[in-house]
Write a protein that holds these residues in place. Sequence first.
Motif, PDB file in Angstrom:
ATOM      1  N   UNK A 217      10.782 -11.004 -48.492  1.00  0.00           N
ATOM      2  CA  UNK A 217       9.919 -12.043 -47.933  1.00  0.00           C
ATOM      3  C   UNK A 217       9.952 -12.052 -46.408  1.00  0.00           C
ATOM      4  N   UNK A 218       8.830 -12.441 -45.829  1.00  0.00           N
ATOM      5  CA  UNK A 218       8.759 -12.681 -44.394  1.00  0.00           C
ATOM      6  C   UNK A 218       8.613 -14.174 -44.152  1.00  0.00           C
ATOM      7  N   UNK A 219       8.745 -14.604 -42.925  1.00  0.00           N
ATOM      8  CA  UNK A 219       8.748 -16.022 -42.603  1.00  0.00           C
ATOM      9  C   UNK A 219       7.430 -16.709 -42.954  1.00  0.00           C
ATOM     10  N   UNK A 220       6.306 -15.974 -42.928  1.00  0.00           N
ATOM     11  CA  UNK A 220       5.011 -16.606 -43.210  1.00  0.00           C
ATOM     12  C   UNK A 220       4.762 -16.826 -44.699  1.00  0.00           C
ATOM     13  N   UNK A 221       5.716 -16.442 -45.555  1.00  0.00           N
ATOM     14  CA  UNK A 221       5.590 -16.681 -46.992  1.00  0.00           C
ATOM     15  C   UNK A 221       5.930 -18.128 -47.358  1.00  0.00           C
ATOM     16  N   UNK A 222       6.839 -18.730 -46.643  1.00  0.00           N
ATOM     17  CA  UNK A 222       7.397 -20.021 -47.024  1.00  0.00           C
ATOM     18  C   UNK A 222       6.469 -21.181 -46.651  1.00  0.00           C
ATOM     19  N   UNK A 223       6.382 -22.157 -47.559  1.00  0.00           N
ATOM     20  CA  UNK A 223       5.594 -23.368 -47.348  1.00  0.00           C
ATOM     21  C   UNK A 223       6.527 -24.555 -47.123  1.00  0.00           C
ATOM     22  N   UNK A 224       6.025 -25.540 -46.404  1.00  0.00           N
ATOM     23  CA  UNK A 224       6.818 -26.721 -46.068  1.00  0.00           C
ATOM     24  C   UNK A 224       6.499 -27.853 -47.041  1.00  0.00           C
ATOM     25  N   UNK A 225       7.442 -28.144 -47.928  1.00  0.00           N
ATOM     26  CA  UNK A 225       7.266 -29.239 -48.889  1.00  0.00           C
ATOM     27  C   UNK A 225       7.989 -30.514 -48.449  1.00  0.00           C
ATOM     28  N   UNK A 226       8.467 -30.524 -47.193  1.00  0.00           N
ATOM     29  CA  UNK A 226       9.226 -31.685 -46.718  1.00  0.00           C
ATOM     30  C   UNK A 226       8.366 -32.679 -45.948  1.00  0.00           C
ATOM     31  N   UNK A 227       7.084 -32.370 -45.730  1.00  0.00           N
ATOM     32  CA  UNK A 227       6.205 -33.272 -44.973  1.00  0.00           C
ATOM     33  C   UNK A 227       5.920 -34.514 -45.813  1.00  0.00           C
ATOM     34  N   UNK A 228       6.336 -35.655 -45.335  1.00  0.00           N
ATOM     35  CA  UNK A 228       6.236 -36.897 -46.113  1.00  0.00           C
ATOM     36  C   UNK A 228       4.804 -37.250 -46.495  1.00  0.00           C
ATOM     37  N   UNK A 229       3.871 -37.020 -45.605  1.00  0.00           N
ATOM     38  CA  UNK A 229       2.490 -37.420 -45.885  1.00  0.00           C
ATOM     39  C   UNK A 229       1.866 -36.575 -46.990  1.00  0.00           C
ATOM     40  N   UNK A 230       2.497 -35.454 -47.341  1.00  0.00           N
ATOM     41  CA  UNK A 230       1.991 -34.605 -48.414  1.00  0.00           C
ATOM     42  C   UNK A 230       2.740 -34.803 -49.731  1.00  0.00           C
ATOM     43  N   UNK A 231       3.765 -35.660 -49.726  1.00  0.00           N
ATOM     44  CA  UNK A 231       4.586 -35.852 -50.916  1.00  0.00           C
ATOM     45  C   UNK A 231       4.061 -37.006 -51.764  1.00  0.00           C
ATOM     46  N   UNK A 232       3.859 -36.746 -53.057  1.00  0.00           N
ATOM     47  CA  UNK A 232       3.465 -37.815 -53.966  1.00  0.00           C
ATOM     48  C   UNK A 232       4.636 -38.762 -54.209  1.00  0.00           C
ATOM     49  N   UNK A 233       5.841 -38.190 -54.324  1.00  0.00           N
ATOM     50  CA  UNK A 233       7.058 -38.977 -54.525  1.00  0.00           C
ATOM     51  C   UNK A 233       8.001 -38.735 -53.344  1.00  0.00           C
ATOM     52  N   UNK A 234       8.164 -39.693 -52.448  1.00  0.00           N
ATOM     53  CA  UNK A 234       9.098 -39.503 -51.335  1.00  0.00           C
ATOM     54  C   UNK A 234      10.559 -39.531 -51.766  1.00  0.00           C
ATOM     55  N   UNK A 235      10.832 -40.017 -52.986  1.00  0.00           N
ATOM     56  CA  UNK A 235      12.197 -40.077 -53.494  1.00  0.00           C
ATOM     57  C   UNK A 235      12.183 -39.867 -55.010  1.00  0.00           C
ATOM     58  N   UNK A 236      13.235 -39.223 -55.529  1.00  0.00           N
ATOM     59  CA  UNK A 236      13.364 -39.058 -56.987  1.00  0.00           C
ATOM     60  C   UNK A 236      14.566 -39.840 -57.509  1.00  0.00           C
ATOM     61  N   UNK A 237      15.040 -40.793 -56.741  1.00  0.00           N
ATOM     62  CA  UNK A 237      16.160 -41.611 -57.198  1.00  0.00           C
ATOM     63  C   UNK A 237      15.712 -42.464 -58.378  1.00  0.00           C
ATOM     64  N   UNK A 238      16.573 -42.524 -59.401  1.00  0.00           N
ATOM     65  CA  UNK A 238      16.216 -43.265 -60.614  1.00  0.00           C
ATOM     66  C   UNK A 238      16.532 -44.750 -60.513  1.00  0.00           C
ATOM     67  N   UNK A 239      17.103 -45.191 -59.409  1.00  0.00           N
ATOM     68  CA  UNK A 239      17.383 -46.610 -59.194  1.00  0.00           C
ATOM     69  C   UNK A 239      16.811 -47.049 -57.865  1.00  0.00           C
ATOM     70  N   UNK A 244      22.773 -48.708 -58.713  1.00  0.00           N
ATOM     71  CA  UNK A 244      21.914 -48.014 -59.668  1.00  0.00           C
ATOM     72  C   UNK A 244      22.215 -46.515 -59.637  1.00  0.00           C
ATOM     73  N   UNK A 245      21.845 -45.793 -60.706  1.00  0.00           N
ATOM     74  CA  UNK A 245      22.039 -44.329 -60.704  1.00  0.00           C
ATOM     75  C   UNK A 245      21.332 -43.686 -59.517  1.00  0.00           C
ATOM     76  N   UNK A 246      21.956 -42.659 -58.951  1.00  0.00           N
ATOM     77  CA  UNK A 246      21.383 -41.964 -57.801  1.00  0.00           C
ATOM     78  C   UNK A 246      20.895 -40.576 -58.216  1.00  0.00           C
TER      79      UNK A 246
END
Length: 326
Positions: A217-239, A244-246
């Motif tokens: 792989x080269x650097x231009x292969x990787x995508x950024x999934x950390x951008x908050x405005x693109x995330x449907x779920x900003x957290x996957x904590x169950x509590x 509560x469970x973390x």
Amino acid sequence: MNLSIFSPKKDQCGLCTSHPFGQISDEEYKLHIDKKNNARDEKIKDKCSAAGNQCHVITMDVESVKLSPILKASALYYKTKLVVHNFTLYNLNTREATCYWWDETEGELVASTFATCVVDFISRKFQDNLPIIIYSDGCTNQNRNAMMANALLQVSVSKKITVFQKFLEKGHTQMECDSVHSAIESELKNKTIHVPSDYIKMCQNARNKQPYETIYLSHNFFKDFSVRKNQAYPSIRSGSKAGDPCVTDLRALEYDPSGKIFYKLKHGDHEWNELPAKPIRSSDATNYPLYTERLQITARKFKDLQELKSVIPIEHHMYYDSIPHK
């Protein structure tokens, strides 16, 4: 003749090795063993379902860090070297494996790099509507995090398939993809590595009957999934409150084509519960590139690599000259 039976080295669970010395209670140890057995039973059940063409089951893990160059010259002993990574995904039913290789100038070990590889693997390998079940360890930086969750949710929605992500118990995460790493280690014995791309040939030769798919792989292969405005779920904590469970308590996640994520805190026939954090946007967002250029190494490492050119064939010198550095 001084012969003996060889005993393979095997990493042991820290919690299991602590129990005989009284470092943990019997109740805590029993709970740990129950979790291990439940995870193993769940994996065996899913593997049987995959054999019956009811689903696809894959395991994934990153191999121990590799270095470049690897030579027998004594000049290497006190020099820092380039770090190389291999992330492997293994299909339990077909026994096909894909190894994604990259060096430290092309990408880091962050959640988005692993998520990009998983999305690419699923998108290329599975064209039917069967559910996909992914087994891995519970490393929060690598597998159990919001970046990976949003990436898998995007795949689920776009391909209209259900994706399950299941985690094995800490200390007992032996999987089929480990056999790939073992084969590669055997192939690397007494071999020389001049540049990171030499690992490609070694990986392809590690299994003769069904060679591993190997991608550098080269650097231009990787995508950024950390951008908050693109995330449907900003957290996957169950509590949602203290006590509560973390995230580390999650044992399974289900990504539904409707755009929702469900979770389990125990393996087995327990009910799925929807994450309390409701999706705040659609899961079809465009992902930006993670890197715009190759990453820099330290000045000291670049200096060491330059000095090692004296024991590296001249046709590889241009590669080490081109490495970005501070």
